[in-house]
Write an enzyme that holds these catalytic residues in place. Structure first.
Site, short mmCIF file in Angstrom:
data_model
loop_
_atom_site.label_atom_id
_atom_site.label_comp_id
_atom_site.label_asym_id
_atom_site.label_seq_id
_atom_site.Cartn_x
_atom_site.Cartn_y
_atom_site.Cartn_z
CD GLU A 180 45.06 31.06 33.53
OE1 GLU A 180 45.35 30.24 34.39
OE2 GLU A 180 45.07 32.28 33.73
CG MET A 318 46.26 36.39 31.05
SD MET A 318 45.82 34.96 32.07
CE MET A 318 47.33 34.00 31.92
CD GLU A 319 48.05 34.42 35.52
OE1 GLU A 319 47.94 33.20 35.69
OE2 GLU A 319 47.07 35.19 35.50
CG HIS A 352 45.44 38.13 41.52
ND1 HIS A 352 44.71 37.35 42.39
CD2 HIS A 352 45.54 37.41 40.37
CE1 HIS A 352 44.39 36.22 41.79
NE2 HIS A 352 44.88 36.23 40.56
CD GLU A 353 46.40 39.14 37.14
OE1 GLU A 353 47.05 38.18 36.70
OE2 GLU A 353 45.20 39.05 37.46
CG HIS A 356 49.30 34.77 38.89
ND1 HIS A 356 49.11 33.54 39.46
CD2 HIS A 356 48.07 35.35 38.79
CE1 HIS A 356 47.81 33.37 39.70
NE2 HIS A 356 47.17 34.45 39.31
CD GLU A 375 44.26 32.38 39.01
OE1 GLU A 375 44.32 33.40 39.72
OE2 GLU A 375 44.68 32.35 37.84
#
Length: 919
Positions: A180, A318-319, A352-353, A356, A375
């Site tokens: 990403e 990073m998800e 958070h991840e 996603h 996000e």
């Protein structure tokens, strides 16, 4: 993607004491500010670079991809067989491709002969390749085959190498990915746009003693026929997904595992020998997956989820679907040596991840214009998740300080951008991974959630995820689902928040009418440089909550302000009761009270009858109004002294941040020491109450508060704090009494700020000896506190040494810039002198923007804005253009603030010294 934590922005602003300044004064200030912006060419962004999305005539159905990385010579070989659909007859196929050499390419229509490509035309600037064929490819399905080679780069993007040291001290490399936003094309030729989804069958040919991971579970592992030292690892087919979410890792790792209550296999991969440090994240992940499943009422769609710590990693995390990558400091927790703030950070980043996995992976934005859908939402719900897992963190109050105010700082600038911003070229995409997409996005979702209520919000989220699963969506699609669930005009309200930049300042004055209180409200765009100047002032549809001292924690009235001015009557409010707007600091606006209304609120700060998050919001609004020139900074300093009884960590954190900004500003004067005396006076009482050692019954927030307060007092030169810090540091270094993890940062900062070359050498030795990346980062972040010019230069040189991981160089240089006036000048010169190396290291990613921001934003002289602009005109950084504009604007704002308020601040501080106030 979770961006690594940045230092607090040097841009705070807002609220009101006394009658509004004459409009003409504000107008003159604003126009002069904007004249300076225009004279420097800073008032508008440069023209966008030409860009076209990929043609739609050919698209993928499935990628069958085999990669063979060489961990010694840092190259990789690849074979791609893509099932493709030709939608319109053509004799060429256009794909994304960067830093890859194609060896052969062919296309075989289903049931027909293979057609070999006769040419590969690379468009390097656009990161595309055109495959030309000697005959027309007819509509229908077929197989595209490409053999290619590439480099395992050291730029922390695409398919890259990450350096690590084995327990025996040997340096080795892992092969890892970060795709990403637009870097899958550096690992294999592909249609690298989020809306062009396909399934993936991935195979990796790797040394047999290495771990190989990808998005899905392993379905086969067999010897590689050409080399007995290699094995071929095949992974199950993925669901339909976007290229930027594909991931693979090859390296040496240990792991811990469990199963969530829903039966999903959860693993945390750690460096060899550190599996114990993965247990906290494993516990959080195992709680988080069921929480999201229940909240969305949609099951997690993959059979497993891996969380892995990567040594060299640009972002925080990073998800990637099913294989989430993290910095070590965002995943690993040592039960004995990790501080409380690290535990909290890991919990937030994991939350958070994993959010996603549904919001971003299962349903993906149609184009990067809608990045905020990914996000902003994840940045909001991570707090909801952590509040569920760790209610003792008081995490929603921390949200206001960490995200809400950060977003308002940036969004008040002329060089901000709307949440929904049109982007094209990859360099433009990198630019919008900022506090607008993340923190403003999260803040307006928090406001929206409060506006429609949790029940309807959850219902709408389920409708959205169910309707668009394995597809793409735009912002309007989310509004439609929430509107259907709630029956409220969601699109009309939210378009005012996502399609135009900025936010309103709500001015309010009150009048007692018998037993009722009449409020007169008006809204105008808030600008960091003063009053809005323009023909048509933007307007917002603002959900407003109003509370009174009768019940400070409950809204007495909720309204939707959908016009520039409106009157509101609060029934049955006694003359001696205060009235406050924005209960819980949920609405994304600033409030400017009449002098009488503000005066009535101040006792609520002293006696704590105002809730903590409202005390925080009130103070933060005042500070921002002062920065904008709407009130005097002296009035804010007077209010800050009312916080003498404050017990709340987050309120103190926000106060500390604002006083730090003011200290940086006043470092440009000859009375810097006076503001440090003020800091000591404000923080000494809470410091004495807390002491150095934990007391029975204390918890997470007490540990955070103690570290914050001792660090603030130590940095300001508080004598008793400095002496105790030196004593404890000496015992720590000599091994007599090891410092607790929560005390290390404040002690390290204090002894360095007031130390000499010997102190710095000891710190560098501790850094070298540290086995844990958290400890190395802790030391790196405080090195810039040193004041002596030769030591500052030594720290800057250290920043580019092999001792510092590439992603951490930024925080070392930024720490120097934020440490002192001399440090700021030295850091800027260092960046200019080493620009080529720094730019090549980060290849124009978001870390270059972070480096620029941290290094120059603290200047407060007009000419520095011109110098910064001139340097980057001759040393272009396309992905940081907006950041450069924002930094130059902030320099001008700092200069204006200093000219306007420096003398009055100085006089006030001298007056305090002569007759200390009683509070």
């Amino acid at each position: 993607m979770w961006l690594a934590a940045a230092a607090p922005s040097l841009a705070r602003r807002l609220l009101f004491l006394g009658p509004p300044p004459p409009p003409l004064l504000l107008l003159v200030f604003s126009r002069s500010s904007r004249r300076r912006l225009h004279s420097l060419g800073l008032a508008a962004m440069p023209e966008k670079r030409p860009f076209e999305r990929l043609p739609a005539d050919v698209s993928p159905i499935n990628y069958s991809l085999c990669l063979k990385p060489d961990l010694l010579d840092f190259t990789f070989e690849g074979k791609l067989e893509a099932a493709a659909q030709v939608r319109q007859a053509t004799n060429q196929i256009v794909m994304n491709c960067a830093d890859i050499d194609i060896i052969t390419a062919s296309y075989a229509p289903e049931g027909d002969e293979e057609i070999h490509a006769t040419g590969f035309n690379y468009q390097n600037e656009d990161e595309k390749v055109t495959l030309s064929f000697p005959s027309t490819l007819q509509t229908g399905t077929g197989t595209l085959k490409i053999d290619f080679v590439g480099e395992l780069n050291d730029k922390m993007k695409g398919f890259y190498r990450s350096k690590y040291t084995t327990p025996s001290g040997e340096v080795r490399y892992a092969a890892v990915t970060q795709f990403e936003a637009t870097d899958a094309r550096r690992a294999f030729p592909c249609w690298d746009e989020p809306a062009i989804k396909a399934t993936f069958d991935i195979s990796l040919v790797v040394p047999k003693d290495r771990v190989a991971l990808s998005n899905m579970n392993v379905i086969d592992r067999k010897p590689y026929p050409d080399d007995e030292n290699l094995v071929e690892v095949k992974f199950a087919r993925t669901p339909v997904m976007s290229t930027y979410l594909v991931a693979f890792v090859v390296g040496e790792y240990d792991f811990v595992e469990t199963r969530s209550k829903d039966g999903v296999c959860v693993r945390v991969y750690t460096p060899v020998g550190k599996a114990e440090q993965g247990k906290f994240a494993l516990e959080v992940a195992a709680k988080t997956l069921p929480f999201y499943k229940d909240y969305f009422n949609v099951p997690y769609p993959l059979p497993k989820i891996d969380l892995i710590a990567i040594a060299d990693f640009a972002a925080g995390a990073m998800e990637n679907w099913g294989l989430v990558t993290y910095r070590e400091t965002a995943l690993l927790i040592d039960p004995k040596n990790s501080c409380s703030s690290s535990r909290q950070w890991v919990a937030l980043v994991v939350g958070h991840e994993l959010a996603h996995q549904w919001f971003g992976n299962l349903v993906t934005m149609e184009w990067w214009t809608h990045l905020w859908l990914n996000e902003g939402f994840a940045s909001w719900i991570e707090y909801l998740c952590v509040d569920h897992c760790f209610p003792e963190y008081d995490i929603w109050t921390q949200f206001v300080s960490a995200d809400y105010t950060r977003a308002q700082e940036l969004d008040a600038l002329d060089n901000s951008h709307p949440i929904e911003v049109s982007v094209g070229h990859p360099s433009e995409v990198d630019e919008i991974f900022d506090a607008i997409s993340y923190s403003k996005g999260a803040s307006v979702i928090r406001m929206l959630h409060d506006y429609i209520g949790d029940k309807d919000f959850k219902k709408g989220m389920n409708m959205y995820l169910t309707k668009f699963q394995q597809k793409n969506a735009a912002t309007e699609d989310l509004w439609e689902s929430l509107e259907n669930a709630s029956g409220k005009p969601i699109a009309a309200v939210m378009n005012t928040w996502t399609k135009q930049m900025g936010f309103p300042l709500i001015y309010v004055e009150a009048e007692q009418v018998e037993d009722d209180r009449l409020l007169r409200l008006s809204q105008k765009k808030f600008c960091a440089g003063g009053s809005y100047v323009g023909e048509d002032c933007p307007q917002w549809m603002v959900p407003i909550t109003i509370s009174t001292s009768e019940d400070p924690n409950q809204a007495k009235l909720k309204i939707l302000m959908d016009k520039p001015e409106m009157n509101v009557v609060l029934k049955n409010v006694k003359p001696d009761q205060w009235v406050k707007l924005n209960l819980g600091t949920v609405g994304f606006y600033r409030t400017q009270y009449s002098s009488a209304m503000l005066e009535s609120l101040l006792p609520g700060i002293r006696d704590l009858s105002l809730p903590p998050v409202d005390r925080l919001g009130l103070q933060n609004d005042l500070f921002s109004l002062a920065r904008a020139g709407i009130i005097s900074t002296v009035e804010v300093l007077k209010v800050m002294e009312a916080f003498v009884n404050e017990p709340n960590y987050t309120v103190w954190s926000d106060l500390s941040c604002n006083l730090g900004i003011l200290s940086t500003l006043l470092s440009h004067t000859d009375f810097y020491e006076e503001i440090q005396e003020f800091v000591k006076d404000v923080f000494s009482p809470i410091g004495e109450r807390l002491g150095w050692d934990p007391k029975p019954g204390e918890g997470h927030l007490d540990a955070l508060l103690r570290g914050l307060v001792l660090g603030k007092l130590g940095k300001a030169g508080h004598k008793a704090t400095l002496e105790e810090a030196r004593r404890r540091f000496k015992d720590h270094v000599e091994g007599k009494q090891i410092l607790s993890a929560d005390l290390r940062s404040p002690v390290y900062l204090t002894v360095l700020k007031h130390g000499d070359g010997t102190t710095l050498d000891i710190m560098l030795k501790l850094h070298k000896q540290a086995d844990m990346q958290e400890e190395k980062n802790r030391i790196e972040r405080v090195l810039g506190a040193t004041l002596l010019p030769d030591l500052i230069q030594k720290v800057l040189t250290f920043a580019l040494s092999e001792e510092v991981r590439p992603q951490d160089t930024v925080s070392v240089i930024g720490g120097v810039a934020g440490g002192s006036k001399h440090g700021r000048k030295a850091a800027w010169k260092f960046i200019k002198d080493n620009w080529e190396e720094l730019y090549n290291r980060y290849q124009g990613g978001f870390l270059i923007s972070r480096l620029i921001k941290l290094s120059v934003e603290g200047f407060a002289v007009d000419k520095m804005a011109g110098e910064v602009k001139a340097f980057f005109e001759s040393h272009p950084a396309p992905s940081a253009e907006r950041t450069i504009q924002q930094c130059c604007e902030n320099i001008l704002l700092n200069a204006a603030w200093l000219k306007r308020d420096a003398e009055s601040i100085h006089q006030y501080l001298l007056q305090r010294k002569a007759s200390p106030p009683t509070v």
